[in-house]
Design an enzyme around this catalytic site. Structure first.
Site, PDB file in Angstrom:
ATOM      1  N   LYS A  66       0.748  -1.101   0.019  1.00 10.88           N
ATOM      2  CA  LYS A  66      -0.005   0.130   0.036  1.00 10.88           C
ATOM      3  C   LYS A  66       0.827   1.356   0.146  1.00 10.88           C
ATOM      4  O   LYS A  66       1.633   1.498   0.971  1.00 10.88           O
ATOM      5  CB  LYS A  66      -0.950   0.226   1.148  1.00 10.88           C
ATOM      6  N   HIS A  67       0.643   2.092  -1.093  1.00  9.71           N
ATOM      7  CA  HIS A  67       1.420   3.452  -1.081  1.00  9.71           C
ATOM      8  C   HIS A  67       2.787   3.208  -1.010  1.00  9.71           C
ATOM      9  O   HIS A  67       3.475   3.633  -0.198  1.00  9.71           O
ATOM     10  CB  HIS A  67       0.914   4.298  -0.115  1.00  9.71           C
ATOM     11  N   ASN A 230      12.205   6.274   7.391  1.00  6.71           N
ATOM     12  CA  ASN A 230      12.727   5.127   8.498  1.00  6.71           C
ATOM     13  C   ASN A 230      11.850   4.108   8.765  1.00  6.71           C
ATOM     14  O   ASN A 230      10.407   4.191   8.599  1.00  6.71           O
ATOM     15  CB  ASN A 230      13.039   5.872  10.089  1.00  6.71           C
ATOM     16  N   HIS A 391      13.888   5.173  -0.439  1.00  6.82           N
ATOM     17  CA  HIS A 391      13.301   6.307  -0.659  1.00  6.82           C
ATOM     18  C   HIS A 391      12.804   6.434  -2.244  1.00  6.82           C
ATOM     19  O   HIS A 391      13.545   5.963  -3.083  1.00  6.82           O
ATOM     20  CB  HIS A 391      14.036   7.712  -0.324  1.00  6.82           C
TER      21      HIS A 391
END
Length: 391
Positions: A66-67, A230, A391
């Site tokens: 999810k996302h 994180n 990221h």
């Protein structure tokens, strides 16, 4: 096919949008539906995660994304009777290993997995499709589909369910790029191999690291490799049971993941297993009701006029003392962290959720404080020496 035009990017106002290859053909085929920009981000990150889990453990693997972060990830170990019940698959009979992997990945955090994008390490079989068919999900990526399984999945979302097939032999270039604000970033891909040797540097007094704990450490690290940083990940018996993603503070990651792990354990308590649900309640409404019932806002579901919508009779309050007594039985849980723990408070919080094994890079000026905290609780901690930011 070198490129695929998409309806829009992250948001409807972000047009035009496409995925494409600068060189060669796209390694994917869209077999059904119209996957979007975020769907493809979830699909491609999820595929990398499950193929690495399969390589590390030799077992079929699944993840629920999810996302651009996994809500759950697991390998295909058999379900206990209790696990089958809390994952809502106890009526499906014996599941294949792949189906068990997805039931476990989806079941770790059912609230977060609602509307997920699924990635499977192996060809989707009928057993796995049967589990997926009954869940609300946006789409799936897998290296192939059995014909009957494909037809079952095509029927989801009134025929619009996104189904992607990826070439399992595809390997990307060793250098990857992306653009932010018109500026190009370039880096070598994170091709780090996570195996038994990854956890050889045990820094605590307790050095007893059993085989299952090593497997759980590998699952935590591979999951974190594709989780927005994180991040920390709690694992038990081959499945992530709590993922704390994208928090600016590491203790907040631990608290978030720890609470999810606690919720996973609380769902196995007699108080939750025996909740008197009405027969006409949908699966998502049951999940929402359980989440409220085991949380601090339990009166939102137990107040007069509310409980009648969900239950045949009003359940007793699951008291704080009863929850603490149930959670005190937690043991043998593994915690992985994508970067070092800067303070021992992370270990103290982990201990409250039954953490016994810890894997983290190390390298903090307070490493000794963290080691001392682990020693106090009899934990086994490995310093991997390698950060896993994503990221």
């Amino acid at each position: 096919m070198k490129e695929l035009e998409l309806k829009y990017g992250c948001n409807p106002n972000q047009k035009p949008s496409r995925i494409y290859m600068k060189d060669g053909e796209l390694p994917i085929q869209v077999l059904n539906g119209k996957p979007g920009y975020i769907n493809f981000l979830d699909a491609l990150n999820g595929w990398q995660l499950v193929r690495e889990l399969k390589k590390a453990t030799g077992l079929p693997a699944a993840t629920s994304f999810k996302h651009v972060s996994p809500a759950g990830a697991a390998v295909g170990l058999p379900l206990s009777e209790t696990e089958a019940k809390i994952y809502w698959v106890d009526d499906l009979g014996e599941l294949s290993s792949l189906a068990s992997a997805y039931a476990r990945a989806r079941g770790a955090d059912r609230m977060s997995s609602y509307g997920d994008f699924i990635a499977l390490s192996d060809v989707c079989d009928v057993s796995t499709a049967a589990v997926i068919k009954r869940e609300f999900s946006d789409g799936i990526i897998a290296p192939g589909y059995e014909p009957e399984a494909l037809e079952m999945l095509k029927g989801k979302k009134k025929g619009s369910y996104a189904i992607i097939q990826i070439d399992p032999a595809y390997e990307p270039e060793p250098v990857e790029t992306k653009e932010v604000f018109g500026i190009s970033f370039e880096q070598g891909r994170n091709e780090l191999v996570i195996d038994d040797d990854f956890f050889a540097n045990i820094v605590t007094e307790n050095k007893d690291l059993p085989k299952q704990a090593k497997i759980d450490m590998a699952i935590s690290m591979i999951t974190l490799k594709y989780t927005q940083s994180n991040s920390v990940c709690f694992v038990k018996n081959g499945q992530a049971i709590g993922v704390g993603a994208g928090q600016q503070s590491r203790i907040h990651c631990v608290r978030l993941a720890g609470q999810k792990a606690d919720n996973w354990l609380l769902r196995q308590s007699p108080q939750v297993l025996n909740l008197p649900f009405r027969d006409d309640i949908k699966r998502a409404d049951r999940d929402n009701a359980i989440d409220l019932y085991i949380g601090d806002e339990y009166m939102d579901i137990l107040s007069d006029g509310e409980w009648e919508r969900v239950f045949t009779e009003k359940p007793a309050v699951f008291t704080k003392e009863e929850k603490q007594a149930w959670l005190s039985q937690a043991e043998g849980i593994t915690l992985g962290s994508d970067a070092f723990f800067p303070f021992s408070d992370n270990i103290e919080r982990a201990a409250k959720s039954g953490v016994k094994y810890v894997a983290q890079p190390g390298g903090s000026i307070r490493d000794q404080d963290v080691i001392d905290a682990c020693n106090k609780h009899g934990m086994v901690m490995s310093f991997t020496g390698l950060r896993l930011f994503h990221h």
